[in-house]
Write a protein that holds these residues in place. Structure first.
Motif, mmCIF file in Angstrom:
data_model
loop_
_atom_site.group_PDB
_atom_site.id
_atom_site.type_symbol
_atom_site.label_atom_id
_atom_site.label_comp_id
_atom_site.label_asym_id
_atom_site.label_seq_id
_atom_site.Cartn_x
_atom_site.Cartn_y
_atom_site.Cartn_z
ATOM 1 N N ASN A 56 0.841 -1.198 0.000
ATOM 2 C CA ASN A 56 0.000 0.000 0.000
ATOM 3 C C ASN A 56 0.869 1.238 0.000
ATOM 4 O OD1 ASN A 56 -2.542 -1.390 0.213
ATOM 5 N ND2 ASN A 56 -2.025 -1.822 2.341
ATOM 6 N N THR A 57 0.521 2.177 -0.869
ATOM 7 C CA THR A 57 1.252 3.439 -0.932
ATOM 8 C C THR A 57 0.267 4.590 -1.003
ATOM 9 O OG1 THR A 57 1.418 3.402 -3.356
ATOM 10 C CG2 THR A 57 3.224 2.404 -2.116
ATOM 11 N N TYR A 58 0.776 5.759 -0.662
ATOM 12 C CA TYR A 58 -0.016 6.991 -0.701
ATOM 13 C C TYR A 58 0.922 8.127 -1.103
ATOM 14 C CZ TYR A 58 -2.138 11.274 1.046
ATOM 15 O OH TYR A 58 -2.624 12.556 1.149
ATOM 16 N N VAL A 59 0.461 8.982 -1.994
ATOM 17 C CA VAL A 59 1.179 10.218 -2.300
ATOM 18 C C VAL A 59 0.180 11.364 -2.309
ATOM 19 C CG1 VAL A 59 3.035 9.127 -3.621
ATOM 20 C CG2 VAL A 59 0.971 9.888 -4.799
ATOM 21 N N ILE A 60 0.614 12.534 -1.974
ATOM 22 C CA ILE A 60 -0.276 13.680 -1.986
ATOM 23 C C ILE A 60 -0.592 14.078 -3.426
ATOM 24 C CG2 ILE A 60 0.480 14.510 0.259
ATOM 25 C CD1 ILE A 60 2.220 16.586 -1.208
ATOM 26 N N ASP A 61 -1.695 14.785 -3.594
ATOM 27 C CA ASP A 61 -2.136 15.160 -4.939
ATOM 28 C C ASP A 61 -1.080 15.990 -5.674
ATOM 29 O OD1 ASP A 61 -5.684 15.606 -4.167
ATOM 30 O OD2 ASP A 61 -4.504 13.818 -4.639
ATOM 31 N N ARG A 66 4.073 11.955 -10.435
ATOM 32 C CA ARG A 66 5.473 12.368 -10.584
ATOM 33 C C ARG A 66 6.384 11.667 -9.579
ATOM 34 N NH1 ARG A 66 6.923 17.376 -9.462
ATOM 35 N NH2 ARG A 66 5.228 17.846 -8.000
ATOM 36 N N PHE A 67 5.906 11.448 -8.365
ATOM 37 C CA PHE A 67 6.709 10.828 -7.300
ATOM 38 C C PHE A 67 6.220 9.405 -7.046
ATOM 39 C CE2 PHE A 67 8.045 14.854 -4.697
ATOM 40 C CZ PHE A 67 8.475 15.458 -5.874
ATOM 41 N N THR A 68 7.168 8.520 -6.758
ATOM 42 C CA THR A 68 6.846 7.140 -6.405
ATOM 43 C C THR A 68 7.633 6.743 -5.170
ATOM 44 O OG1 THR A 68 6.499 6.569 -8.740
ATOM 45 C CG2 THR A 68 6.798 4.754 -7.194
ATOM 46 N N ILE A 69 6.936 6.218 -4.172
ATOM 47 C CA ILE A 69 7.596 5.729 -2.970
ATOM 48 C C ILE A 69 7.755 4.216 -3.074
ATOM 49 C CG2 ILE A 69 5.409 5.522 -1.699
ATOM 50 C CD1 ILE A 69 6.947 6.317 0.852
ATOM 51 N N SER A 70 8.892 3.723 -2.625
ATOM 52 C CA SER A 70 9.132 2.281 -2.632
ATOM 53 C C SER A 70 10.112 1.943 -1.509
ATOM 54 C CB SER A 70 9.684 1.825 -3.989
ATOM 55 O OG SER A 70 10.943 2.427 -4.247
ATOM 56 N N ARG A 71 10.330 0.671 -1.314
ATOM 57 C CA ARG A 71 11.238 0.242 -0.251
ATOM 58 C C ARG A 71 11.873 -1.083 -0.601
ATOM 59 N NH1 ARG A 71 7.708 0.100 4.865
ATOM 60 N NH2 ARG A 71 9.543 -0.864 5.827
ATOM 61 N N ASP A 72 13.037 -1.321 -0.021
ATOM 62 C CA ASP A 72 13.732 -2.599 -0.148
ATOM 63 C C ASP A 72 13.951 -3.111 1.266
ATOM 64 O OD1 ASP A 72 15.546 -4.701 -0.414
ATOM 65 O OD2 ASP A 72 16.546 -3.793 -2.122
ATOM 66 N N ASN A 73 13.112 -4.020 1.700
ATOM 67 C CA ASN A 73 13.199 -4.503 3.078
ATOM 68 C C ASN A 73 14.432 -5.363 3.320
ATOM 69 O OD1 ASN A 73 10.921 -3.155 3.875
ATOM 70 N ND2 ASN A 73 9.566 -4.936 3.771
ATOM 71 N N ALA A 74 14.986 -5.937 2.268
ATOM 72 C CA ALA A 74 16.210 -6.721 2.433
ATOM 73 C C ALA A 74 17.405 -5.825 2.726
ATOM 74 C CB ALA A 74 16.471 -7.558 1.183
ATOM 75 N N LYS A 75 17.349 -4.585 2.222
ATOM 76 C CA LYS A 75 18.461 -3.643 2.410
ATOM 77 C C LYS A 75 18.144 -2.560 3.453
ATOM 78 C CE LYS A 75 20.209 -4.118 -2.313
ATOM 79 N NZ LYS A 75 20.520 -3.390 -3.583
ATOM 80 N N ASN A 76 16.931 -2.568 3.994
ATOM 81 C CA ASN A 76 16.513 -1.545 4.962
ATOM 82 C C ASN A 76 16.618 -0.138 4.382
ATOM 83 O OD1 ASN A 76 16.143 -3.640 6.724
ATOM 84 N ND2 ASN A 76 17.715 -3.036 8.188
ATOM 85 N N ILE A 77 16.131 0.029 3.176
ATOM 86 C CA ILE A 77 16.196 1.330 2.507
ATOM 87 C C ILE A 77 14.813 1.721 1.996
ATOM 88 C CG2 ILE A 77 17.212 2.692 0.654
ATOM 89 C CD1 ILE A 77 19.662 0.957 0.765
ATOM 90 N N LEU A 78 14.476 2.960 2.211
ATOM 91 C CA LEU A 78 13.257 3.578 1.692
ATOM 92 C C LEU A 78 13.657 4.508 0.555
ATOM 93 C CD1 LEU A 78 10.158 4.294 2.177
ATOM 94 C CD2 LEU A 78 11.043 6.192 3.565
#
Length: 117
Positions: A56-61, A66-78
């Motif tokens: 689940n992701t959320y971005v403001i209007d 234009r912006f995308t949030i993601s994460r790599d839980n194996a590397k502990n990086i957002l």
């Protein structure tokens, strides 16, 4: 708990940047995460959030499409991929734990993004 943002810079409008937030000191994969930005003279603004598993992701209007949030839980990086940057995106970008996080004392130190021609 330690959060360290990186990837900011000074770019022209229309450019792209990818911000990273390296997390340590807690179980990253158990926590929702969020990006917050603060422009000079303005109140902090939540930009994007992601659930602990990334489903689940959320971005403001203002940044939608234009912006995308993601994460790599194996590397502990957002991550925050920012495309088609605009001058109004100029701010210090911070990461924080939780789906929302208004506690500035718990954010990382931030990374500066400046968009100008």
């Amino acid at each position: 708990v330690q959060l360290v943002e990186s990837g900011g810079g000074s770019v022209q409008p229309g450019s792209s940047l990818r911000l990273s937030c390296a997390a340590s000191g807690f179980v990253f994969e158990y926590n929702d995460m969020t990006w917050v930005r603060q422009a000079p003279g303005k109140r902090p603004e939540r930009v994007a959030s992601i659930s602990n598993g990334g489903e689940n992701t959320y971005v403001i209007d203002a940044v939608k499409g234009r912006f995308t949030i993601s994460r790599d839980n194996a590397k502990n990086i957002l991550y925050l991929q920012m495309n088609n940057l605009k001058p109004e995106d100029t701010a210090i970008y911070h990461c924080g734990r939780g789906w929302t996080n208004s506690n500035s004392a718990s954010w990382g130190p931030g990374t500066q993004v400046t968009v100008s021609s």
